[in-house]
Design a protein around this motif. Structure first.
Motif, PDB file in Angstrom:
ATOM      1  N   GLU A  40      -3.484  -4.768  -1.263  1.00  0.00           N
ATOM      2  CA  GLU A  40      -2.086  -4.392  -1.036  1.00  0.00           C
ATOM      3  C   GLU A  40      -1.816  -4.179   0.454  1.00  0.00           C
ATOM      4  OE1 GLU A  40       0.481  -4.335  -2.984  1.00  0.00           O
ATOM      5  OE2 GLU A  40      -0.651  -4.913  -4.766  1.00  0.00           O
ATOM      6  N   LEU A  41      -2.770  -3.571   1.157  1.00  0.00           N
ATOM      7  CA  LEU A  41      -2.609  -3.377   2.606  1.00  0.00           C
ATOM      8  C   LEU A  41      -2.467  -4.721   3.319  1.00  0.00           C
ATOM      9  CD1 LEU A  41      -5.065  -0.587   3.835  1.00  0.00           C
ATOM     10  CD2 LEU A  41      -2.581  -0.547   3.847  1.00  0.00           C
ATOM     11  N   ARG A  42      -3.278  -5.660   2.929  1.00  0.00           N
ATOM     12  CA  ARG A  42      -3.208  -6.981   3.571  1.00  0.00           C
ATOM     13  C   ARG A  42      -1.836  -7.616   3.353  1.00  0.00           C
ATOM     14  NH1 ARG A  42      -8.418  -7.523   0.751  1.00  0.00           N
ATOM     15  NH2 ARG A  42     -10.087  -7.013   2.232  1.00  0.00           N
ATOM     16  N   LEU A  43      -1.316  -7.506   2.141  1.00  0.00           N
ATOM     17  CA  LEU A  43      -0.009  -8.085   1.845  1.00  0.00           C
ATOM     18  C   LEU A  43       1.099  -7.385   2.624  1.00  0.00           C
ATOM     19  CD1 LEU A  43      -0.262  -8.578  -2.032  1.00  0.00           C
ATOM     20  CD2 LEU A  43      -0.230 -10.365  -0.290  1.00  0.00           C
ATOM     21  N   LEU A  44       1.050  -6.065   2.664  1.00  0.00           N
ATOM     22  CA  LEU A  44       2.107  -5.299   3.334  1.00  0.00           C
ATOM     23  C   LEU A  44       2.095  -5.505   4.839  1.00  0.00           C
ATOM     24  CD1 LEU A  44       1.810  -2.006   1.253  1.00  0.00           C
ATOM     25  CD2 LEU A  44       3.768  -3.564   1.275  1.00  0.00           C
ATOM     26  N   PHE A  90      -1.218   5.053  12.409  1.00  0.00           N
ATOM     27  CA  PHE A  90      -0.926   3.982  11.460  1.00  0.00           C
ATOM     28  C   PHE A  90       0.283   4.376  10.612  1.00  0.00           C
ATOM     29  CE2 PHE A  90      -1.402   1.315   7.734  1.00  0.00           C
ATOM     30  CZ  PHE A  90      -1.799   0.107   8.284  1.00  0.00           C
ATOM     31  N   PRO A  91       1.198   3.440  10.338  1.00  0.00           N
ATOM     32  CA  PRO A  91       2.404   3.782   9.564  1.00  0.00           C
ATOM     33  C   PRO A  91       2.077   4.326   8.177  1.00  0.00           C
ATOM     34  CG  PRO A  91       2.626   1.621  10.588  1.00  0.00           C
ATOM     35  CD  PRO A  91       1.197   2.034  10.765  1.00  0.00           C
ATOM     36  N   GLN A  92       2.459   5.581   7.935  1.00  0.00           N
ATOM     37  CA  GLN A  92       2.170   6.215   6.658  1.00  0.00           C
ATOM     38  C   GLN A  92       2.863   5.502   5.492  1.00  0.00           C
ATOM     39  OE1 GLN A  92       0.121   9.239   6.220  1.00  0.00           O
ATOM     40  NE2 GLN A  92      -0.514   8.363   8.179  1.00  0.00           N
ATOM     41  N   CYS A  93       4.045   4.971   5.742  1.00  0.00           N
ATOM     42  CA  CYS A  93       4.788   4.324   4.660  1.00  0.00           C
ATOM     43  C   CYS A  93       4.016   3.151   4.077  1.00  0.00           C
ATOM     44  CB  CYS A  93       6.165   3.875   5.149  1.00  0.00           C
ATOM     45  SG  CYS A  93       6.124   2.667   6.490  1.00  0.00           S
ATOM     46  N   ILE A  94       3.236   2.456   4.893  1.00  0.00           N
ATOM     47  CA  ILE A  94       2.422   1.337   4.410  1.00  0.00           C
ATOM     48  C   ILE A  94       1.345   1.851   3.461  1.00  0.00           C
ATOM     49  CG2 ILE A  94       0.831  -0.485   5.104  1.00  0.00           C
ATOM     50  CD1 ILE A  94       3.637  -1.102   5.928  1.00  0.00           C
ATOM     51  N   ILE A  95       0.704   2.959   3.849  1.00  0.00           N
ATOM     52  CA  ILE A  95      -0.331   3.557   3.006  1.00  0.00           C
ATOM     53  C   ILE A  95       0.252   3.966   1.661  1.00  0.00           C
ATOM     54  CG2 ILE A  95      -1.965   5.463   2.797  1.00  0.00           C
ATOM     55  CD1 ILE A  95      -2.767   3.461   4.921  1.00  0.00           C
ATOM     56  N   PHE A  96       1.396   4.633   1.698  1.00  0.00           N
ATOM     57  CA  PHE A  96       1.991   5.146   0.463  1.00  0.00           C
ATOM     58  C   PHE A  96       2.428   4.018  -0.458  1.00  0.00           C
ATOM     59  CE2 PHE A  96       3.418   8.963   3.207  1.00  0.00           C
ATOM     60  CZ  PHE A  96       2.131   9.477   3.162  1.00  0.00           C
ATOM     61  N   GLN A  97       2.985   2.940   0.103  1.00  0.00           N
ATOM     62  CA  GLN A  97       3.395   1.804  -0.718  1.00  0.00           C
ATOM     63  C   GLN A  97       2.192   1.166  -1.411  1.00  0.00           C
ATOM     64  OE1 GLN A  97       6.245  -1.055   1.081  1.00  0.00           O
ATOM     65  NE2 GLN A  97       6.528   0.474   2.665  1.00  0.00           N
ATOM     66  N   ALA A  98       1.111   1.011  -0.664  1.00  0.00           N
ATOM     67  CA  ALA A  98      -0.096   0.411  -1.239  1.00  0.00           C
ATOM     68  C   ALA A  98      -0.675   1.295  -2.332  1.00  0.00           C
ATOM     69  CB  ALA A  98      -1.136   0.179  -0.135  1.00  0.00           C
ATOM     70  N   LEU A  99      -0.701   2.603  -2.104  1.00  0.00           N
ATOM     71  CA  LEU A  99      -1.269   3.525  -3.088  1.00  0.00           C
ATOM     72  C   LEU A  99      -0.423   3.600  -4.353  1.00  0.00           C
ATOM     73  CD1 LEU A  99      -2.569   6.431  -0.846  1.00  0.00           C
ATOM     74  CD2 LEU A  99      -3.925   4.822  -2.193  1.00  0.00           C
ATOM     75  N   LEU A 118     -10.748   7.902  -4.718  1.00  0.00           N
ATOM     76  CA  LEU A 118     -10.610   6.983  -3.591  1.00  0.00           C
ATOM     77  C   LEU A 118     -10.284   7.809  -2.353  1.00  0.00           C
ATOM     78  CD1 LEU A 118     -10.409   4.187  -2.352  1.00  0.00           C
ATOM     79  CD2 LEU A 118      -8.066   4.018  -3.215  1.00  0.00           C
ATOM     80  N   ARG A 119     -11.201   7.821  -1.387  1.00  0.00           N
ATOM     81  CA  ARG A 119     -11.047   8.620  -0.171  1.00  0.00           C
ATOM     82  C   ARG A 119     -10.710   7.695   0.998  1.00  0.00           C
ATOM     83  NH1 ARG A 119     -16.868  11.010  -0.036  1.00  0.00           N
ATOM     84  NH2 ARG A 119     -17.162   8.773  -0.311  1.00  0.00           N
ATOM     85  N   ILE A 120      -9.560   7.940   1.615  1.00  0.00           N
ATOM     86  CA  ILE A 120      -9.063   7.062   2.668  1.00  0.00           C
ATOM     87  C   ILE A 120      -8.819   7.863   3.930  1.00  0.00           C
ATOM     88  CG2 ILE A 120      -7.308   5.374   3.285  1.00  0.00           C
ATOM     89  CD1 ILE A 120      -6.608   5.318   0.247  1.00  0.00           C
ATOM     90  N   ALA A 121      -9.499   7.505   5.006  1.00  0.00           N
ATOM     91  CA  ALA A 121      -9.289   8.141   6.304  1.00  0.00           C
ATOM     92  C   ALA A 121      -8.289   7.297   7.085  1.00  0.00           C
ATOM     93  CB  ALA A 121     -10.609   8.255   7.067  1.00  0.00           C
ATOM     94  N   VAL A 122      -7.191   7.914   7.514  1.00  0.00           N
ATOM     95  CA  VAL A 122      -6.103   7.172   8.140  1.00  0.00           C
ATOM     96  C   VAL A 122      -5.777   7.765   9.510  1.00  0.00           C
ATOM     97  CG1 VAL A 122      -3.741   6.334   7.904  1.00  0.00           C
ATOM     98  CG2 VAL A 122      -5.139   6.704   5.862  1.00  0.00           C
ATOM     99  N   ASP A 123      -5.899   6.951  10.544  1.00  0.00           N
ATOM    100  CA  ASP A 123      -5.503   7.399  11.876  1.00  0.00           C
ATOM    101  C   ASP A 123      -4.009   7.701  11.892  1.00  0.00           C
ATOM    102  OD1 ASP A 123      -4.467   6.874  14.773  1.00  0.00           O
ATOM    103  OD2 ASP A 123      -6.626   7.073  15.007  1.00  0.00           O
ATOM    104  N   GLY A 124      -3.644   8.792  12.557  1.00  0.00           N
ATOM    105  CA  GLY A 124      -2.254   9.236  12.561  1.00  0.00           C
ATOM    106  C   GLY A 124      -1.270   8.236  13.119  1.00  0.00           C
TER     107      GLY A 124
END
Length: 300
Positions: free
Chosen positions: A286-290, A104-113, A96-102
């Motif tokens: 998960e992103l939508r929920l968070l 955007f809150p990283q904590c949201i990404i990590f929680q979802a992953l 799963l390859r995810i491009a994330v703009d700097g």
């Protein structure tokens, strides 16, 4: 040709784990005689003694301990291969390859992953840091499956997730914070602005106010924050990324008479929903929920 089989190693391990042949038989649903036969054949094939039976007690030999450690790696790898095969049979992607703009809150990404990895532990995750147009460029070039970006895609699917506040900030001792009055755009022009470079290789995009006569450009948001904290300029930064520095007084909001804060929509971008696998769909859910729990005008 191999002298031993995986089944023999499994039975040997079961005897050691359960403390005896009878206990192992009940655990792995094999007859005691078949386990005895497998272990004896394993010992004969290797020419070493793995177990010693004294009455009702079964003990592992020193050689057995050494070989069992090796067998653990072998059996674990087989389990991983089988899990990958199961995932592939269900159509689960292997990466799963995810491009994330700097911004955007990283904590949201990590929680979802974290939630995704609990369900799909065999899926490898690649998080790619981007800025502005860089996210969508990676998706268009098939180098990322999903992107989080402040820029919607022209040839893809865009789902607005949240608003993120950007605030004008500088060090508490920066001249702009020592004026004793409101800061105007003319004031800003006289001092160094720190901006973050678009990570795209083509069709780069500028964002925000860029009216300063002197600008330093960096590649990552973290570098911008560090420069501001060292009193080397001012910038508009995501409020969540500088909240601690604002709270402890290292940074201060610029007292701008206009434009001190701006809200930016962030999008969940991808090319084709039919090409999105189960792990990616779980991540998006998960992103939508968070992000539902995030205030509509800020991110913390």
């Amino acid at each position: 040709m191999q002298k031993t089989t995986l089944e023999q190693w499994r039975m040997f391990k079961a005897v050691v784990d359960e403390g005896g042949f009878n206990q192992a038989a009940g655990k792995i649903h094999k007859s005691t005689s078949s386990i005895h036969h497998a272990v004896n054949k394993l010992e004969d094939s290797l020419g070493v003694k793995l177990l010693v039976v004294e009455g009702r007690k079964t003990s592992i030999t020193d050689i057995g301990k050494v070989l069992l450690r090796r067998a653990h790696y072998l059996l674990d790898e087989v389990s991983r291969i089988e899990a990958v095969a199961d995932s592939l049979s269900l159509g689960v992607e292997t990466e799963l390859r995810i491009a994330v703009d700097g911004a955007f809150p990283q904590c949201i990404i990590f929680q979802a992953l974290e939630k995704v990895s609990a369900l799909y532990p065999q899926v490898n995750v690649d998080i790619i840091d981007t800025v502005l147009s860089g996210t969508n460029e990676l998706i268009m070039d098939s180098k990322a499956d999903i992107g989080l970006s402040p820029i919607p895609m022209k040839n893809g699917l865009n789902e607005e997730l949240c608003l993120i506040n950007f605030v004008g900030v500088a060090h508490k001792n920066h001249p702009l914070n020592l004026l004793g009055r409101s800061v105007s755009k003319e004031d800003l022009k006289s001092y160094r602005q720190i901006i973050v470079r678009d990570s795209a290789s083509q069709n780069k995009t500028d964002a925000g106010w860029l009216g300063a006569e002197q600008r330093w450009t960096v590649s990552h948001l973290r570098a911008s924050i560090e420069l501001i904290e060292q009193n080397l300029g001012y910038a508009w930064l995501p409020s969540h990324s500088v909240s601690d520095s604002l709270t402890n007084g290292t940074l201060k909001h610029l007292a701008l008479n206009e434009g001190s804060k701006r809200s930016v929509s962030f999008y969940l971008n991808y090319l084709d929903k039919d090409r999105i696998g189960p792990a990616a769909r779980e991540f998006m859910g998960e992103l939508r929920l968070l992000t539902l729990d995030m205030p509509t005008s800020d991110t913390h």
